[in-house]
Scaffold this active site. Structure first.
Site, PDB file in Angstrom:
ATOM      1  N   LYS A 178      43.368  29.631  16.126  1.00  0.00           N
ATOM      2  CA  LYS A 178      42.365  29.802  15.068  1.00  0.00           C
ATOM      3  C   LYS A 178      41.163  30.583  15.583  1.00  0.00           C
ATOM      4  CE  LYS A 178      40.184  29.480  11.183  1.00  0.00           C
ATOM      5  NZ  LYS A 178      39.898  28.251  10.450  1.00  0.00           N
ATOM      6  N   LYS A 226      29.969  29.090  14.735  1.00  0.00           N
ATOM      7  CA  LYS A 226      30.602  28.060  15.564  1.00  0.00           C
ATOM      8  C   LYS A 226      31.911  28.561  16.160  1.00  0.00           C
ATOM      9  CE  LYS A 226      33.414  25.589  13.495  1.00  0.00           C
ATOM     10  NZ  LYS A 226      34.248  24.730  12.639  1.00  0.00           N
ATOM     11  N   SER A 270      38.507  23.535  12.207  1.00  0.00           N
ATOM     12  CA  SER A 270      38.414  24.542  13.263  1.00  0.00           C
ATOM     13  C   SER A 270      37.556  23.941  14.368  1.00  0.00           C
ATOM     14  CB  SER A 270      37.779  25.831  12.724  1.00  0.00           C
ATOM     15  OG  SER A 270      38.592  26.411  11.751  1.00  0.00           O
TER      16      SER A 270
END
Length: 308
Positions: free
Chosen positions: A184, A252, A110
């Site tokens: 994502k 994140k 990711s």
């Protein structure tokens, strides 16, 4: 440059696989390729994490460059965008420093959409291809080969890779380079909100005197039901916070969503829910729980309510 430098078929006897990143998710995904009979060369910064894969026949090497030299298709499954940049782009032992012409690099991390675009352009300069293909489904999805694979890049290349992707889950082509990562991020925004709803629902159910398992069974088939509830509901009730993906990764991913600027017009999406979820997951990290699974978000809600 040749527009179709990749081979015409993918088979265990003809196609050499490279794999970099052998954490909870990566090791399970690579295991499916080994079980299908593919020759797999692996690199890991912590070689002890590769013992099970080596027992299945994987060959361990010392650098990403060695993986690239030995492979036709190279997968990466790392932690953060800087890890991807270093492994793929930015050092003499990187993948692109030694990649074979016609190879394909698939990044399952990711990561940031702009980095995915940079890797795509750098790969094309080497007469190779890259695909950004982050996944969703957690550790259970990885172990059972039921991941949603969100693939961005050249559509022909993604279709060509389908036999490999289908060993690990369900491939979905979502657009050009970087689109897999954007998909994502949107997924994580949705997952974060769902985990928050699940956490608050369970805390309220307890305060209201409900049996939490009965509450879960009662609502999971209705409008509140979701894959997040199916994957994590009973685990949260059982205080099973073992990670499929670390809570710090949610910080994140949500942070990238809050920082990404649309190129056309320079507009920034206002995402109040994502901002709140990022704060709450950051609270997990501050509490020393960043290495727990994201389903541990309930611990923050409990602390807010004086329950811990």
């Amino acid at each position: 440059m040749n527009n179709t430098p990749y081979p015409t078929s993918i088979t265990p006897t003809q196609t050499r696989i490279g794999w970099i990143g052998t954490g909870v998710m990566g090791a399970a995904m690579a295991s499916h390729l080994l079980s299908a009979g593919y020759t797999v060369t692996i690199y890991a910064r912590n070689p002890s994490k590769t013992l099970k894969l080596q027992s299945q026949g994987a060959h361990l090497v010392n650098t990403p460059a060695e993986v690239a030299k030995a492979s036709d298709i190279i997968f990466t499954m790392l932690g953060h965008p800087p890890d991807v940049r270093q492994i793929v782009l930015d050092n003499p032992d990187s993948i692109l420093a030694s990649v074979n012409p016609g190879s394909v690099i698939i990044d399952h991390t990711s990561s940031h959409p702009e980095l995915a675009k940079q890797i795509f352009e750098a790969a094309r300069e080497k007469n190779c291809w890259s695909v950004d293909a982050p996944v969703s489904g957690g550790d259970i999805g990885a172990k059972e080969g039921r991941l949603a694979i969100l693939a961005g890049g050249d559509e022909r290349v993604v279709k060509w890779l389908t036999p490999l992707f289908e060993l690990m889950g369900r491939p979905n082509y979502v657009g050009g380079a970087g689109c897999g990562q954007s998909c994502k991020i949107a997924n994580q925004i949705t997952v974060g909100g769902s985990l928050l709803g699940l956490s608050e629902g369970l805390v309220f159910a307890e305060v209201a005197g409900l049996d939490k398992l009965r509450w879960l069974e009662a609502v999971r088939g209705g409008a509140a039901g979701s894959m997040v509830m199916d994957l994590f509901g009973e685990r949260v009730i059982g205080r099973d916070f073992r990670p499929g993906g670390f809570a710090e990764y949610m910080v994140k991913d949500l942070g990238m969503g809050l920082d990404v600027v649309e190129e056309d017009g320079g507009e920034v999406a206002v995402l109040p829910g994502a901002a709140l979820c990022k704060q709450l997951f950051s609270g997990m990290v501050a509490n020393g729980d960043g290495k727990l699974g994201g389903q541990g978000l309930i611990t923050v809600i409990e602390r807010i309510n004086g329950k811990r």
